[in-house]
Scaffold this active site. Structure first.
Site, PDB file in Angstrom:
ATOM      1  N   ASP A  29       0.868  -1.164   0.000  1.00 18.06           N
ATOM      2  CA  ASP A  29       0.000   0.000   0.000  1.00 18.06           C
ATOM      3  C   ASP A  29       0.922   1.237   0.000  1.00 18.06           C
ATOM      4  O   ASP A  29       2.119   1.101   0.285  1.00 18.06           O
ATOM      5  CB  ASP A  29      -0.852  -0.084   1.284  1.00 18.06           C
ATOM      6  N   ASP A  36       0.081   5.179   1.064  1.00 16.88           N
ATOM      7  CA  ASP A  36      -0.004   6.138   2.180  1.00 16.88           C
ATOM      8  C   ASP A  36      -0.021   5.431   3.526  1.00 16.88           C
ATOM      9  O   ASP A  36      -0.818   4.514   3.747  1.00 16.88           O
ATOM     10  CB  ASP A  36      -1.280   6.974   2.046  1.00 16.88           C
ATOM     11  N   ASP A  49      -1.950  -0.187   5.811  1.00 14.61           N
ATOM     12  CA  ASP A  49      -2.285   0.414   7.107  1.00 14.61           C
ATOM     13  C   ASP A  49      -3.755   0.752   7.266  1.00 14.61           C
ATOM     14  O   ASP A  49      -4.174   1.220   8.317  1.00 14.61           O
ATOM     15  CB  ASP A  49      -1.506   1.730   7.276  1.00 14.61           C
TER      16      ASP A  49
HETATM   17  O1  LIG Z   1      -4.453   3.097  -0.311  1.00 18.48           O
HETATM   18  P1  LIG Z   1      -3.534   4.176   0.133  1.00 18.48           P
HETATM   19  O2  LIG Z   1      -2.301   4.307  -0.705  1.00 18.48           O
HETATM   20  O3  LIG Z   1      -3.214   4.079   1.607  1.00 18.48           O
HETATM   21  O4  LIG Z   1      -4.374   5.519  -0.073  1.00 18.48           O
HETATM   22  C1  LIG Z   1      -5.470   5.820   0.790  1.00 18.48           C
HETATM   23  C2  LIG Z   1      -5.694   7.289   0.804  1.00 18.48           C
HETATM   24  O5  LIG Z   1      -4.427   7.874   1.110  1.00 18.48           O
HETATM   25  C3  LIG Z   1      -4.320   9.290   1.062  1.00 18.48           C
HETATM   26  O6  LIG Z   1      -4.936   9.817   2.216  1.00 18.48           O
HETATM   27  C4  LIG Z   1      -4.272   9.466   3.418  1.00 18.48           C
HETATM   28  O7  LIG Z   1      -2.940  10.020   3.400  1.00 18.48           O
HETATM   29  C5  LIG Z   1      -2.891  11.469   3.350  1.00 18.48           C
HETATM   30  C6  LIG Z   1      -1.418  11.874   3.220  1.00 18.48           C
HETATM   31  O8  LIG Z   1      -0.652  11.369   4.250  1.00 18.48           O
HETATM   32  C7  LIG Z   1      -3.558  12.030   4.617  1.00 18.48           C
HETATM   33  O9  LIG Z   1      -3.550  13.455   4.586  1.00 18.48           O
HETATM   34  C8  LIG Z   1      -5.005  11.515   4.680  1.00 18.48           C
HETATM   35  O10 LIG Z   1      -5.619  11.939   5.888  1.00 18.48           O
HETATM   36  C9  LIG Z   1      -5.043   9.986   4.619  1.00 18.48           C
HETATM   37  O11 LIG Z   1      -6.365   9.503   4.554  1.00 18.48           O
HETATM   38  C10 LIG Z   1      -4.885   9.837  -0.216  1.00 18.48           C
HETATM   39  O12 LIG Z   1      -4.847  11.241  -0.177  1.00 18.48           O
HETATM   40  C11 LIG Z   1      -6.264   9.302  -0.514  1.00 18.48           C
HETATM   41  O13 LIG Z   1      -6.701   9.765  -1.756  1.00 18.48           O
HETATM   42  C12 LIG Z   1      -6.163   7.784  -0.554  1.00 18.48           C
HETATM   43  O14 LIG Z   1      -7.417   7.228  -0.877  1.00 18.48           O
END
Ligand SMILES: O=P(O)(O)OC[C@H]1O[C@H](O[C@H]2O[C@H](CO)[C@@H](O)[C@H](O)[C@H]2O)[C@H](O)[C@@H](O)[C@@H]1O
Length: 372
Positions: free
Chosen positions: A117, A119, A310
């Site tokens: 994954d 983020d 995560d």
């Molecule tokens: O599947 P992932 O790669 O984990 O993506 C899931 C979402 O991640 C991002 O949001 C998350 O990370 C951001 C940056 O650290 C944070 O600001 C936010 O609160 C988190 O939810 C991304 O911006 C989303 O579009 C993804 O869906």
């Protein structure tokens, strides 16, 4: 009596669901749920709509409550009960670093395939989603990893965006929660009868709808300071992270008021984010299976997939691995969470150490073989 489509809240997937039901002009007849015997219940249309409204409000509260509960800012101190909770959770989800030898032993004779994954796994969580950069050290580690094992990035992000962060052409990328899958731009040595030049987009018919809903969400939420709407191509994210907590319910209501007109879209919840996506039966778990198949490991017993993530959306992939009885999931979390993952790592720096150890182990094994 006519058949009519009625939109109701889907308690399992999180938002709207259109059901076809028999409707008369006066009372509405709904088939009684199996637990309550006796045929049909009769409720008025007004009451049905009222129930739906109540369900909607409850759902909003439950999203907001769950976002609060899972927010580390709410866990300011570590009272002994929390430490105990954490210790007992760790018994069931031990550190993948501490269990490294056992993990390697379990993979003996099998092809490890890595799913990562983005983020919160490869990059730390930050306030601005556009600045969630991964470190050069992490990039170098993932690059080495991809030389040792087939490696895929599976993210909720739009594929181009996640690629612009990772910048490694030799990987498989599954963006938009797996709804946009592409094989390596560079030739891949891992094919085993599978195809490398794949492009798979099971939700392409939803593109105009997603675009429309993105614009409406931007418009609707612009009055909420800190709210951010992110277009992830086949899905949309509404970010709560920079919104004052007392405004979370209002923001969730704004999202809901837009989505009520889109019964073919559903909501799921991530880390201080609500994610809007097509109701198709496709998620990170299905993407994992699709990628295994593309790599030529569909019905193999000698494959060992490892998925590190995560987020709640990663649970679909953890569950697939559990159900297949192959490989395992690793949850990245500092706090106990309900999960189907077998192991845990606390944060991206631990993920990097784990990946580094895998690379070193593989290089040692390779040297051992070539020396013989
Ligand atoms: O599947 P992932 O790669 O984990 O993506 C899931 C979402 O991640 C991002 O949001 C998350 O990370 C951001 C940056 O650290 C944070 O600001 C936010 O609160 C988190 O939810 C991304 O911006 C989303 O579009 C993804 O869906």
């Amino acid at each position: 009596m006519t058949k009519q489509n009625v939109t109701v809240s889907d308690t399992k997937t999180g938002f709207n669901m259109t059901i076809s039901m028999a409707v008369s002009n006066s009372p509405v007849f709904v088939q009684k749920p199996p637990a309550a015997p006796g045929g049909y219940i009769s409720i008025s249309r007004k009451k049905l709509l009222k129930n739906l409204e109540v369900n909607g409000a409850q759902r909003i509260n439950s999203w907001v409550d769950s976002m609060r509960a899972s927010s580390p800012t709410h866990i300011k101190s570590t009272p002994s009960s929390l430490t105990e909770d954490h210790s007992s959770w760790m018994v069931h989800h031990p550190s993948a670093l501490e269990m490294f030898e056992q993990i390697i032993n379990a993979s003996k004779g099998k092809q490890i395939v890595m799913f990562l994954d983005y983020d919160g796994t490869l990059s730390p969580i930050v306030d601005d989603p556009d600045r969630a950069f991964m470190s050069d050290k992490m990039r170098a580690t993932v690059k080495k990893l991809a030389r040792c094992f087939p490696t895929a990035i599976v993210s909720g992000r739009c594929r181009d965006k996640v690629y612009s962060f990772v910048k490694l052409a030799e990987l498989y990328y599954a963006g938009s929660h797996g709804m946009d899958i592409k094989g390596p731009a560079k030739g891949s040595k891992y094919k085993k009868g599978g195809q490398a030049g794949i492009l798979f987009q099971p939700a392409s018919e939803f593109l105009p709808m997603i675009d429309e809903v993105y614009k409406e969400l931007v418009e609707k939420t612009k009055s909420t300071p800190g709210a951010k709407v992110e277009n992830n191509r086949f899905c949309v994210s509404v970010h709560f992270r920079c919104v004052e907590e007392k405004k979370w319910t209002d923001l969730a209501q704004q999202v809901r008021s837009v989505l009520k007109d889109y019964p073919r879209l559903r909501l799921s919840q991530g880390r201080k984010v609500l994610e809007i996506r097509p109701t198709i039966k496709w998620d990170k778990g299905k993407a994992l299976e699709f990628l295994l198949e593309s790599l030529g490991y569909a019905n193999c017993t000698d494959v060992f997939p490892v998925y590190i993530g995560d987020d709640r959306t990663d649970e679909d992939a953890f569950k697939i691995l559990r159900d297949r009885g192959q490989g395992f999931g690793i949850l990245v979390s500092k706090f106990p969470k309900d999960t189907t993952a077998s192991y845990s790592l606390q944060e991206p720096s631990e993920v990097m150490n784990f990946l580094q150890r895998l690379v070193e182990w593989k290089q040692l094994a390779y040297r051992g073989r070539t020396r013989m």
